[in-house]
Design a protein around this motif. Structure first.
Motif, PDB file in Angstrom:
ATOM      1  N   ARG A 261      33.470  -4.708   0.086  1.00 54.04           N
ATOM      2  CA  ARG A 261      32.384  -4.162  -0.722  1.00 54.04           C
ATOM      3  C   ARG A 261      32.761  -2.838  -1.359  1.00 54.04           C
ATOM      4  NH1 ARG A 261      30.706  -4.094   4.716  1.00 54.04           N
ATOM      5  NH2 ARG A 261      30.309  -2.002   5.461  1.00 54.04           N
ATOM      6  N   PHE A 262      34.055  -2.633  -1.578  1.00 56.82           N
ATOM      7  CA  PHE A 262      34.551  -1.524  -2.404  1.00 56.82           C
ATOM      8  C   PHE A 262      34.135  -0.166  -1.864  1.00 56.82           C
ATOM      9  CE2 PHE A 262      34.670  -5.312  -4.881  1.00 56.82           C
ATOM     10  CZ  PHE A 262      35.880  -5.217  -5.549  1.00 56.82           C
ATOM     11  N   SER A 263      33.974  -0.103  -0.547  1.00 55.27           N
ATOM     12  CA  SER A 263      33.576   1.150   0.075  1.00 55.27           C
ATOM     13  C   SER A 263      34.746   2.132   0.053  1.00 55.27           C
ATOM     14  CB  SER A 263      33.153   0.861   1.511  1.00 55.27           C
ATOM     15  OG  SER A 263      33.504   1.926   2.345  1.00 55.27           O
ATOM     16  N   SER A 264      34.450   3.402  -0.215  1.00 54.89           N
ATOM     17  CA  SER A 264      35.520   4.400  -0.253  1.00 54.89           C
ATOM     18  C   SER A 264      36.135   4.611   1.116  1.00 54.89           C
ATOM     19  CB  SER A 264      34.996   5.726  -0.783  1.00 54.89           C
ATOM     20  OG  SER A 264      34.727   5.601  -2.149  1.00 54.89           O
ATOM     21  N   ARG A 265      35.309   4.453   2.170  1.00 53.46           N
ATOM     22  CA  ARG A 265      35.870   4.572   3.518  1.00 53.46           C
ATOM     23  C   ARG A 265      36.853   3.433   3.761  1.00 53.46           C
ATOM     24  NH1 ARG A 265      32.746   8.482   5.998  1.00 53.46           N
ATOM     25  NH2 ARG A 265      30.831   8.855   4.855  1.00 53.46           N
ATOM     26  N   TRP A 267      38.458   1.840   1.295  1.00 55.52           N
ATOM     27  CA  TRP A 267      39.608   2.088   0.408  1.00 55.52           C
ATOM     28  C   TRP A 267      40.611   3.021   1.066  1.00 55.52           C
ATOM     29  CZ3 TRP A 267      40.903  -0.993  -3.162  1.00 55.52           C
ATOM     30  CH2 TRP A 267      40.035  -1.478  -4.147  1.00 55.52           C
TER      31      TRP A 267
ATOM     32  N   TRP B  58      26.799   7.369   5.254  1.00 52.56           N
ATOM     33  CA  TRP B  58      26.692   7.062   3.834  1.00 52.56           C
ATOM     34  C   TRP B  58      28.054   6.626   3.335  1.00 52.56           C
ATOM     35  CZ3 TRP B  58      28.975  10.185  -0.151  1.00 52.56           C
ATOM     36  CH2 TRP B  58      29.721  11.266   0.336  1.00 52.56           C
ATOM     37  N   ASP B  59      28.071   6.070   2.161  1.00 45.67           N
ATOM     38  CA  ASP B  59      29.335   5.571   1.632  1.00 45.67           C
ATOM     39  C   ASP B  59      29.294   5.590   0.115  1.00 45.67           C
ATOM     40  OD1 ASP B  59      31.869   4.548   1.617  1.00 45.67           O
ATOM     41  OD2 ASP B  59      31.411   2.973   3.064  1.00 45.67           O
ATOM     42  N   CYS B  60      30.477   5.498  -0.464  1.00 48.62           N
ATOM     43  CA  CYS B  60      30.593   5.488  -1.912  1.00 48.62           C
ATOM     44  C   CYS B  60      31.343   4.211  -2.274  1.00 48.62           C
ATOM     45  CB  CYS B  60      31.359   6.737  -2.320  1.00 48.62           C
ATOM     46  SG  CYS B  60      31.916   6.706  -4.008  1.00 48.62           S
ATOM     47  N   HIS B  61      30.834   3.473  -3.239  1.00 43.98           N
ATOM     48  CA  HIS B  61      31.444   2.186  -3.583  1.00 43.98           C
ATOM     49  C   HIS B  61      31.993   2.258  -5.000  1.00 43.98           C
ATOM     50  CE1 HIS B  61      29.645   0.224  -0.030  1.00 43.98           C
ATOM     51  NE2 HIS B  61      28.761   1.193  -0.188  1.00 43.98           N
ATOM     52  N   THR B  62      33.306   2.108  -5.140  1.00 48.60           N
ATOM     53  CA  THR B  62      33.942   2.272  -6.451  1.00 48.60           C
ATOM     54  C   THR B  62      34.891   1.103  -6.709  1.00 48.60           C
ATOM     55  OG1 THR B  62      35.741   3.540  -5.490  1.00 48.60           O
ATOM     56  CG2 THR B  62      33.853   4.780  -6.272  1.00 48.60           C
ATOM     57  N   MET B  73      34.400  13.237   0.092  1.00 42.52           N
ATOM     58  CA  MET B  73      33.459  12.640   1.036  1.00 42.52           C
ATOM     59  C   MET B  73      33.629  13.193   2.438  1.00 42.52           C
ATOM     60  SD  MET B  73      33.472   8.645  -0.002  1.00 42.52           S
ATOM     61  CE  MET B  73      32.357   8.188   1.303  1.00 42.52           C
ATOM     62  N   PHE B 169      29.860   2.888 -10.294  1.00 37.90           N
ATOM     63  CA  PHE B 169      30.177   3.660  -9.104  1.00 37.90           C
ATOM     64  C   PHE B 169      28.874   3.921  -8.357  1.00 37.90           C
ATOM     65  CE2 PHE B 169      32.955   4.280 -12.616  1.00 37.90           C
ATOM     66  CZ  PHE B 169      34.226   4.194 -12.081  1.00 37.90           C
TER      67      PHE B 169
END
Lengths: 538, 202
Positions: A261-265, A267, B58-62, B73, B169
């Protein structure tokens, strides 16, 4: 619009929020990628593509109908591959005497083909692993296809040792499996090292390829899912099977992409895993062809028993592999719309340079072999090499020299490196030359060993030829399936190297005269993504 | 123990996961809030704001990994390399022991007078198995730490979210974060420049 600073405007345009101008490339830069000024970073994606356009184009290769040539060509190469099945059946039923092997020359096309194919794979791993560690960003446009090629080449390669053993139904004896005889494989033999090296190489390449594809498969999944939710009527599987193709796509790509789900964590760990895989694949790829060369080097046969073999084989593998990458990608970029935006002339030029460099290493190895044969004072060794160049197989030797050493020399000239046609032709010659290199090493060494009673000749039979041609069919069949059903470019990686991907908002100087100012700032800052002044000054 | 927890809780920016439950007017449990951004720099700076506001869950989806996002982050370095090292040494060790036992102990066969259990001929296979196990540890370890495979997630229910795999994003803040508050969290994301903000149901 006046509320946006020019930088922001650029970022918005590259993100697909504003229409962007399509500028003609500056004169003398080919398609716009051939910039000789080292202070200017050449664009990796042409035509100011936005993220949306890049996604649409690359996903389009699998989502849209295939080009008209795809099905007939697929049918042809798949039939050739199928014929190989018949030949292999005949071989297994009748025995390996159906090949031209004899008591004197007991390894010939089988092992030639094995080494040829396993070598081809090495370019893929070089691009995905070594160029990744060297931070060569241009690799992102070619790594997916090259890695696919690696896996298909390993499949072709692994077939040959499997069928060259006399009793193919005992192929499992190669693995350390407890059996009725209570004996184990001989771990002191390089042939067994080879089983582990090629096996590891195939599996690790597959894992690397698959892991790289997870985000892109998730993109395909999300696009299919999006269309299903919007209710747009898409094609069905077959007229009488009313299952929407998008439903199958969402399911299959969804399963394969493991819920990415393209999460930065995610990634963050993904990039760590990618770097680790690149790090371990680098010694792996160097070890694989070294171990393949041990099959020969640890013997006492004149012409085989040399310490130069490991580096010489590795360089040759990369040389032949890049030729195959180019032979596949140059036609592909002509045949598929918009592929030229990703595989630019600079990509072709870079690969031509690698071919020239590795071709020179191979040429050096050929001459060093001759020198050592003379310098060692070993009469058998010297005879083996004289016999290669002037004996009954002189034509094979000189084919190898002309294709591998002479033909790449045209790449000293810029206009040759930058012409896809010339690069394609040279790559074709190099591929032929590399097949002959293995033929020369294997057959000319075996056909004149120590005693004249061991002297003979090798003549290929239709079964030899058929199985080799069929292996090319298998390779092309798999590659065409790859072009049709999987993400052909590493989309996520490709987007990440585009100027718009820089989070600091000024990684672009496209066409608005801001190039120079940012070039200076970027140099001082020294971070990636700055100073992408690709088409800035014009 | 309790003292330590209290002390930790009193520090600004530190917050425990809460057991509070938020429910929509329709009665559905709230998973969190999702905000959309249009450019990498917008989401990057928004992430810095969310980080500084002290959120944890929390999270960031890119669509692609954004350079420097770990700092924006506040993500700690992954321990994946240790897992891979453990896997690699296990593979190499098992590879060596397998060869030593099979060739030198279980069934000794004389081949060309070579010693049964010399270490030198065992090097290539030891190396290859070390690499093989490292590769499996890297990919399986990466997926495991990420909690994958996981084919269902509340965010996937949002059609808008599907563009995170293409060209948009997102920042998603979960309701189980101790600092989560439907109004304040939304206000923070608005200040951070979000284009659209949605509640995400479980």
């Amino acid at each position: 619009m006046s509320s946006f600073s020019p930088d922001e405007l650029n970022a918005r345009r590259l993100a697909g929020l504003e229409p962007g101008p399509r500028k003609r490339p500056a004169p003398g830069t080919g398609d716009g990628s051939l910039i000789d000024d080292p202070a200017v970073r050449a664009p990796l994606v042409l035509n100011n593509r936005s993220f949306k356009e890049v996604t649409d184009i690359i996903c389009g290769y699998t989502e849209n109908k295939p080009p008209q040539w795809w099905l007939p060509v697929f049918a042809l190469v798949a039939s050739v591959a199928g014929l190989g099945g018949l030949f292999i059946n005949y071989l297994v039923i009748t025995g390996i005497g159906t090949w031209g092997l004899n008591n004197q020359v007991n390894w010939a096309w089988d092992i030639t083909n094995f080494v040829f194919w396993i070598g081809i794979g090495h370019a893929g791993t070089l691009i995905s692993a070594i160029l990744c560690l060297l931070k060569q960003k241009w690799r992102t446009a070619v790594n997916r296809a090259a890695e696919a090629m690696t896996i298909f080449a390993v499949i072709c390669a692994a077939t040959f040792p499997g069928i060259h053993i006399g009793r193919q139904w005992m192929a499992w004896f190669m693995f350390p499996i407890p059996n009725a005889n209570n004996i184990w494989p001989n771990f002191r033999s390089p042939l067994l090292w080879d089983v582990f090296a090629v096996g590891t190489y195939g599996i690790v390449s597959l894992l690397f390829w698959y892991m790289g594809m997870i985000p892109d498969l998730a993109t395909l999944r999300d696009r299919a899912d999006q269309r299903l939710r919007l209710g747009a009527g898409g094609p069905v599987l077959l007229p009488f099977i009313p299952i929407r193709v998008d439903r199958i796509r969402a399911f299959v790509y969804g399963m394969l992409s493991v819920g990415w789900r393209f999460s930065s964590r995610h990634w963050h760990r993904y990039e760590a895993a990618y770097l680790i895989l690149a790090g371990i694949s680098t010694p792996l790829v160097l070890s694989v062809h070294s171990i393949v060369s041990f099959d020969f080097a640890t013997s006492v046969v004149p012409g085989w028993h040399t310490t130069i073999f490991p580096p010489y084989f590795v360089a040759g593998a990369i040389f032949g592999g890049f030729a195959m990458v180019l032979m596949l990608l140059i036609p592909a970029r002509e045949l598929y719309p918009n592929m030229k935006d990703f595989i630019t002339l600079r990509h072709i030029e870079n690969m031509a340079k690698i071919i020239l460099a590795t071709g020179m290493i191979v040429g050096f190895a050929y001459s060093m072999e001759f020198f050592i044969a003379w310098y060692s004072g070993n009469q058998y060794e010297l005879y083996a090499f004289k016999n290669r160049a002037t004996g009954p197989y002189w034509w094979a030797y000189w084919t190898m020299i002309s294709c591998n050493v002479i033909s790449p020399q045209v790449f000293w000239f810029k206009f040759c490196r930058r012409s896809p046609l010339v690069v394609f032709i040279v790559s074709f010659f190099v591929t032929i030359g590399m097949w002959f290199e293995r033929f020369v090493i294997i057959v000319t060494s075996l056909h004149r060993t120590f005693l004249p009673g061991d002297w003979g000749m090798f003549h290929p039979t239709p079964v030899d030829i058929g199985i080799f041609v069929a292996s090319c069919g298998v390779f092309l069949t798999l590659f065409l399936l790859f072009l049709r059903f999987l993400p052909v470019f590493a989309m996520a990686e490709l987007k990440a190297v585009m100027p718009a991907a820089s989070p600091h908002g000024h990684g672009n100087g496209h066409g608005d005269g801001h190039g120079d100012g940012h070039g200076g700032g970027g140099a001082g800052d020294g971070r990636d993504g700055h100073g992408h002044t690709s088409q800035g000054g014009h | 123990m309790s003292n330590k927890t209290e002390h930790g809780a009193s520090k600004p920016g530190n917050n425990k996961p809460s057991n509070r439950v938020f429910v929509t007017e329709a009665g559905e449990h709230i998973h969190g809030v999702m905000a959309e951004f249009e450019t990498p720099s917008a989401v990057y700076h928004a992430c810095e704001m969310v980080r500084d506001a002290g959120y944890r869950k929390w999270d960031c989806h890119t669509p692609f990994p954004i350079h420097g996002m770990e700092d924006a982050m506040g993500i700690k370095r992954t321990r994946l390399p240790l897992i891979v090292a453990a896997g690699g040494f296990t593979g190499a060790g098992l590879g060596f022991l397998m060869q030593y036992w099979m060739s030198g102990v279980d069934y000794q066969i004389v081949v060309q007078g070579k010693p049964f259990a010399a270490w030198e001929p065992f090097v290539p296979i030891t190396f290859e198995l070390g690499i093989l196990f490292s590769a499996f540890s890297a990919i399986i370890g990466m997926l495991a730490i990420n909690g994958l495979p996981r084919w269902h997630h509340p965010l996937f229910k949002k059609t808008r979210f599907l563009r995170s795999s293409q060209d948009r994003f997102f920042i998603a803040i979960e309701a189980c974060d101790g600092k989560f508050d439907p109004d304040q969290t939304r206000a923070l994301l608005e200040r951070a420049g979000a284009q659209s903000i949605e509640l995400v149901e479980e």
